[in-house]
Design a protein around this motif. Structure first.
Motif, PDB file in Angstrom:
ATOM      1  N   LEU A   1     -31.352  27.703  35.336  1.00 13.77           N
ATOM      2  CA  LEU A   1     -32.358  27.193  34.416  1.00 13.77           C
ATOM      3  C   LEU A   1     -33.198  26.166  35.159  1.00 13.77           C
ATOM      4  O   LEU A   1     -32.710  25.506  36.081  1.00 13.77           O
ATOM      5  CB  LEU A   1     -31.698  26.534  33.211  1.00 13.77           C
ATOM      6  CG  LEU A   1     -30.931  27.455  32.294  1.00 13.77           C
ATOM      7  CD1 LEU A   1     -30.116  26.649  31.291  1.00 13.77           C
ATOM      8  CD2 LEU A   1     -31.868  28.391  31.568  1.00 13.77           C
ATOM      9  N   GLY A   2     -34.453  26.021  34.764  1.00 22.09           N
ATOM     10  CA  GLY A   2     -35.311  25.049  35.411  1.00 22.09           C
ATOM     11  C   GLY A   2     -36.375  24.535  34.460  1.00 22.09           C
ATOM     12  O   GLY A   2     -36.677  25.161  33.449  1.00 22.09           O
TER      13      GLY A   2
ATOM     14  N   CYS B   1     -34.692  22.720  39.224  1.00 19.06           N
ATOM     15  CA  CYS B   1     -33.587  23.571  38.749  1.00 19.06           C
ATOM     16  C   CYS B   1     -32.354  22.746  38.400  1.00 19.06           C
ATOM     17  O   CYS B   1     -32.221  21.598  38.804  1.00 19.06           O
ATOM     18  CB  CYS B   1     -33.239  24.601  39.817  1.00 19.06           C
ATOM     19  SG  CYS B   1     -34.613  25.684  40.202  1.00 19.06           S
ATOM     20  N   THR B   2     -31.415  23.375  37.673  1.00 19.76           N
ATOM     21  CA  THR B   2     -30.203  22.683  37.241  1.00 19.76           C
ATOM     22  C   THR B   2     -29.285  22.326  38.402  1.00 19.76           C
ATOM     23  O   THR B   2     -28.405  21.494  38.244  1.00 19.76           O
ATOM     24  CB  THR B   2     -29.411  23.541  36.228  1.00 19.76           C
ATOM     25  OG1 THR B   2     -29.281  24.861  36.728  1.00 19.76           O
ATOM     26  CG2 THR B   2     -30.094  23.566  34.877  1.00 19.76           C
TER      27      THR B   2
ATOM     28  N   ALA C   1     -28.848  21.263  23.075  1.00 20.94           N
ATOM     29  CA  ALA C   1     -27.763  20.864  22.174  1.00 20.94           C
ATOM     30  C   ALA C   1     -26.417  21.394  22.653  1.00 20.94           C
ATOM     31  O   ALA C   1     -25.384  20.748  22.484  1.00 20.94           O
ATOM     32  CB  ALA C   1     -28.052  21.351  20.760  1.00 20.94           C
ATOM     33  N   GLU C   2     -26.413  22.583  23.253  1.00 14.89           N
ATOM     34  CA  GLU C   2     -25.163  23.180  23.746  1.00 14.89           C
ATOM     35  C   GLU C   2     -24.764  22.649  25.124  1.00 14.89           C
ATOM     36  O   GLU C   2     -23.716  23.020  25.646  1.00 14.89           O
ATOM     37  CB  GLU C   2     -25.310  24.704  23.803  1.00 14.89           C
ATOM     38  CG  GLU C   2     -25.409  25.346  22.434  1.00 14.89           C
ATOM     39  CD  GLU C   2     -25.696  26.833  22.504  1.00 14.89           C
ATOM     40  OE1 GLU C   2     -25.798  27.381  23.633  1.00 14.89           O
ATOM     41  OE2 GLU C   2     -25.808  27.461  21.437  1.00 14.89           O
ATOM     42  N   GLY C   3     -25.607  21.825  25.737  1.00 10.27           N
ATOM     43  CA  GLY C   3     -25.252  21.196  27.011  1.00 10.27           C
ATOM     44  C   GLY C   3     -25.511  22.036  28.252  1.00 10.27           C
ATOM     45  O   GLY C   3     -24.932  21.798  29.296  1.00 10.27           O
ATOM     46  N   HIS C   4     -26.397  23.028  28.162  1.00 11.52           N
ATOM     47  CA  HIS C   4     -26.693  23.873  29.319  1.00 11.52           C
ATOM     48  C   HIS C   4     -27.687  23.248  30.290  1.00 11.52           C
ATOM     49  O   HIS C   4     -27.860  23.744  31.396  1.00 11.52           O
ATOM     50  CB  HIS C   4     -27.292  25.230  28.855  1.00 11.52           C
ATOM     51  CG  HIS C   4     -26.311  26.090  28.127  1.00 11.52           C
ATOM     52  ND1 HIS C   4     -25.265  26.713  28.757  1.00 11.52           N
ATOM     53  CD2 HIS C   4     -26.217  26.407  26.813  1.00 11.52           C
ATOM     54  CE1 HIS C   4     -24.573  27.399  27.872  1.00 11.52           C
ATOM     55  NE2 HIS C   4     -25.133  27.228  26.674  1.00 11.52           N
ATOM     56  N   LEU C   5     -28.333  22.156  29.895  1.00  9.19           N
ATOM     57  CA  LEU C   5     -29.407  21.586  30.708  1.00  9.19           C
ATOM     58  C   LEU C   5     -28.974  20.372  31.509  1.00  9.19           C
ATOM     59  O   LEU C   5     -29.747  19.443  31.710  1.00  9.19           O
ATOM     60  CB  LEU C   5     -30.598  21.224  29.799  1.00  9.19           C
ATOM     61  CG  LEU C   5     -31.133  22.353  28.936  1.00  9.19           C
ATOM     62  CD1 LEU C   5     -32.335  21.884  28.140  1.00  9.19           C
ATOM     63  CD2 LEU C   5     -31.496  23.554  29.778  1.00  9.19           C
TER      64      LEU C   5
END
Length: 91
Positions: free
Chosen positions: A13-14, A29-30, A83-87
């Motif tokens: 993700l970016g 990017c992450t 919200a789900e913490g993927h970032l």
């Protein structure tokens, strides 16, 4: 609402930092790297990409500081992923 595309193996993700022109975009990017990304032809005609958009990128195998943009998330999906913490690493 369309289904949400999740990162697969080898995709990151970016967050779009800057549009450079000529289909090139600077993306953070992450994994912490800043890459020069290009918009794939299939997406180029379908979606507009703006500063601060959340995108899905696939880094090149032979040049790790470059990548292809595979997908742009709409704001609702971006909020859900946050919200789900993927970032992690993009805030």
């Amino acid at each position: 609402m369309k289904e949400m595309v999740m990162p697969q193996q080898g995709e990151l993700l970016g967050r779009v930092i800057k549009l450079v022109g000529g289909d090139n975009i600077i993306v953070k990017c992450t994994d912490g790297k800043v890459r020069t990304c290009r918009i794939r032809g299939k997406i180029k005609r379908r979606m507009w990409i703006r500063d601060n958009d959340l995108v899905l990128v696939a880094p090149w195998d032979f040049q790790s500081d470059r990548a292809d943009i595979i997908w742009r998330y709409i704001s609702a999906h971006a909020e859900k992923m946050k919200a789900e913490g993927h970032l992690q690493g993009l805030e």
